[in-house]
Scaffold this active site. Structure first.
Site, PDB file in Angstrom:
ATOM      1  N   ASP A  98      -2.809  -4.832   0.203  1.00 32.05           N
ATOM      2  CA  ASP A  98      -2.128  -6.107   0.846  1.00 32.05           C
ATOM      3  C   ASP A  98      -2.893  -6.563   2.198  1.00 32.05           C
ATOM      4  OD1 ASP A  98      -0.636  -4.253   2.096  1.00 32.05           O
ATOM      5  OD2 ASP A  98       1.122  -5.204   1.734  1.00 32.05           O
ATOM      6  N   MET A 120       0.872  -1.190   0.151  1.00 32.81           N
ATOM      7  CA  MET A 120       0.010   0.085  -0.204  1.00 32.81           C
ATOM      8  C   MET A 120       0.924   1.197  -0.081  1.00 32.81           C
ATOM      9  SD  MET A 120      -2.963  -1.122   2.814  1.00 32.81           S
ATOM     10  CE  MET A 120      -4.043   0.324   2.403  1.00 32.81           C
ATOM     11  N   HIS A 121       0.239   2.637  -0.315  1.00 27.26           N
ATOM     12  CA  HIS A 121       0.647   3.741  -0.242  1.00 27.26           C
ATOM     13  C   HIS A 121       1.863   4.221  -1.122  1.00 27.26           C
ATOM     14  CE1 HIS A 121      -1.472   3.092   3.690  1.00 27.26           C
ATOM     15  NE2 HIS A 121      -0.312   2.513   4.302  1.00 27.26           N
TER      16      HIS A 121
END
Length: 508
Positions: free
Chosen positions: A241, A81-82
């Site tokens: 995830d 992520m991110h």
């Protein structure tokens, strides 16, 4: 045969599984790639590595499953992520992607909170405070530090969504991963036009938002040729995830918490309603279950701390052939050490920390080392420190009166009986394992099957395919010890917090 693929674009590598309609894993394949650390606490990756790994692993599972191209009906995508993939108008990657564990954006986090009118207002808009790992601060960092690159910027995509672009030609994301960009109105499950305006960011930089099981496109001719599939194969929204791992653990109803020990550590609980921590210690994101949410605490360097220990301080174990996996050998040594590692504690903040401190300046520490201590003590202390860090998220959930009846263990760390027992003892909860061990890749394969019509919804898919296979109950004596030691662990961070900042300024 109908086959569904789950692709997980992780930090250290990509994993793809081929799943039959009944949930049986037919084949799996992995490919690794490096991360770049050009400065302390910076973390970057080349998106091209993700694509090459995707092609390699998809071809690998299709071959291993002895599948025909037309057998593969749908693909689900998961990923770290991110992370920020910066694209120009020609879809060229502008610079290496900044990852979830990159800590360079402290100034931009302050800028976001100021522009939003303070932390409380920001949490009202997007349910979360500004944290260095999130995507929005990375976009502002690009604007503030690489203005020429920012001038070229046409799209910002998350890692898995850049793979989606290369598969389908679509600029799209889904609610669970988009929540971690700090640009989504989590309550309304779409982009926050209010915050985008305050940050002076054009909404056109972002992709279309879908629910996780929705079909977002089909394979292009070029992608189908590269993967050895057909253009009839659909690609569903997928999930970040953490949410994907939760699906793989069947966390689709309240009372069940997923504890994942991968590079990072995650405590993830389902919620039927949106409930944000007013102090912003936990993340409140959209779940990959349609119309539902989740709360999540993150330890940035969980099993990653043990990996650092092996890679940097136990090189002789890695170079000794024929004597077994170094992690298994270390675990075996650690079993001989009593609870508490005879007075040794570890703060696992090698990459700063997220929950509950949100402190990019936090540093890793071994505290209490004496002449008595050996390698086995250090190993056990690392495991205990990581588990204490996860418990801090559980404590916040307790404060918020979020029910947790059972912990479902996942990630590489869950394969260790010692670490599962440690979690049961530190959390004071029964810890179970499941028949599915593929984590995020399995979760998004279930989403793919759901999106293709094999199941009515993701809850039905999980009920049909996931079952408990083992349980670990707390040891009463160990729980008593850890309950006494946990406040000491908490006090150590408070005592060192200011010193971490001083250490960070020494080289300025």
């Amino acid at each position: 045969m109908n086959i569904y693929l789950g692709i997980d674009i992780g930090t250290s590598g990509t994993k793809t599984i081929a799943m039959a309609e009944d949930g049986t894993i037919l084949a799996e394949s992995s490919a690794t790639y490096p991360a770049l650390h050009p400065k302390p606490l910076w973390s970057e990756q080349d998106p091209e590595h993700w694509w090459k790994a995707t092609v390699k692993t998809v071809r690998g599972v299709v071959k291993a499953a002895k599948a025909k191209p037309e057998d593969v009906k749908a693909i689900g995508l998961s990923g770290q992520m991110h992370g920020s993939v910066f694209l120009d108008k020609d879809d060229q990657v502008i610079r290496p992607a900044l990852l979830w564990n990159d800590q360079r954006t402290a100034a931009e986090c302050e800028e976001i909170e100021t522009r939003a009118g303070g932390r409380k207002n920001l949490i009202k808009m997007v349910a979360n405070p500004a944290l260095t790992g999130f995507t929005a601060p990375k976009i502002l960092w690009l604007r503030n530090n690489e203005p020429k690159n920012f001038d070229r910027l046409a799209k910002v995509l998350l890692p898995k969504d850049d793979i989606r672009r290369r598969l389908t030609g679509e600029y799209a994301t889904e609610v669970s991963d988009a929540s971690g960009m700090l640009l989504l109105d989590v309550a309304k499950r779409n982009w926050s036009t209010q915050l985008l305006s305050k940050l002076e960011l054009d909404p056109s930089l972002l992709g279309t938002v879908y629910e996780s099981e929705d079909v977002t496109g089909t394979l292009t001719k070029q992608a189908a040729k590269q993967l050895g599939l057909t253009t009839d194969c659909v690609v569903v929204g997928g999930a970040g995830d953490c949410a994907a791992n939760a699906l793989g653990n069947g966390v689709v109803k309240k009372g069940i918490l997923a504890s994942s020990l991968g590079t990072s550590g995650v405590m993830f609980v389902h919620s039927d309603e949106m409930a944000a921590d007013p102090e912003g210690r936990l993340h409140t994101f959209c779940h990959a279950v349609r119309g539902k949410w989740h709360m999540m605490g993150v330890t940035l360097c969980a099993a990653g701390t043990l990996e650092w220990f092996v890679q940097k301080l136990c090189s002789e174990m890695r170079s000794t052939r024929g004597k077994g996996d170094p992690y298994s050998l270390l675990m075996k040594e650690a079993e001989s050490v009593p609870c508490g590692s005879e007075g040794l504690m570890v703060l696992p903040y090698l990459a700063g920390e997220r929950t509950p401190h949100a402190d990019p300046d936090a540093r890793g520490c071994f505290i209490g080392i004496t002449l008595k201590h050996e390698r086995a003590h250090l190993t056990r202390a690392i495991m205990e420190g990581v588990t204490y860090s996860l418990r801090e998220s559980l404590e916040v959930l307790n404060e918020m009166n979020i029910p947790v009846r059972q912990v479902r263990a996942g990630g590489g760390g869950a394969k260790s009986p010692l670490w599962r027992q440690m979690q049961a003892d530190v959390f004071g909860k029964k810890v179970v394992t499941l028949n599915a061990e593929q984590g995020p890749a399995y979760g998004v394969a279930l989403l793919a099957a759901t999106g293709a019509g094999a199941y009515k919804n993701i809850q039905e898919a999980c009920a049909a395919t996931i079952r408990e296979v083992s349980e670990t109950k707390p040891d009463r004596a160990a729980k008593k010890y850890y309950d006494k030691a946990f406040p000491v662990y908490q006090d150590l961070y408070r005592a060192l917090k200011d010193d971490f900042k001083k250490l960070g300024r020494l080289d300025d």
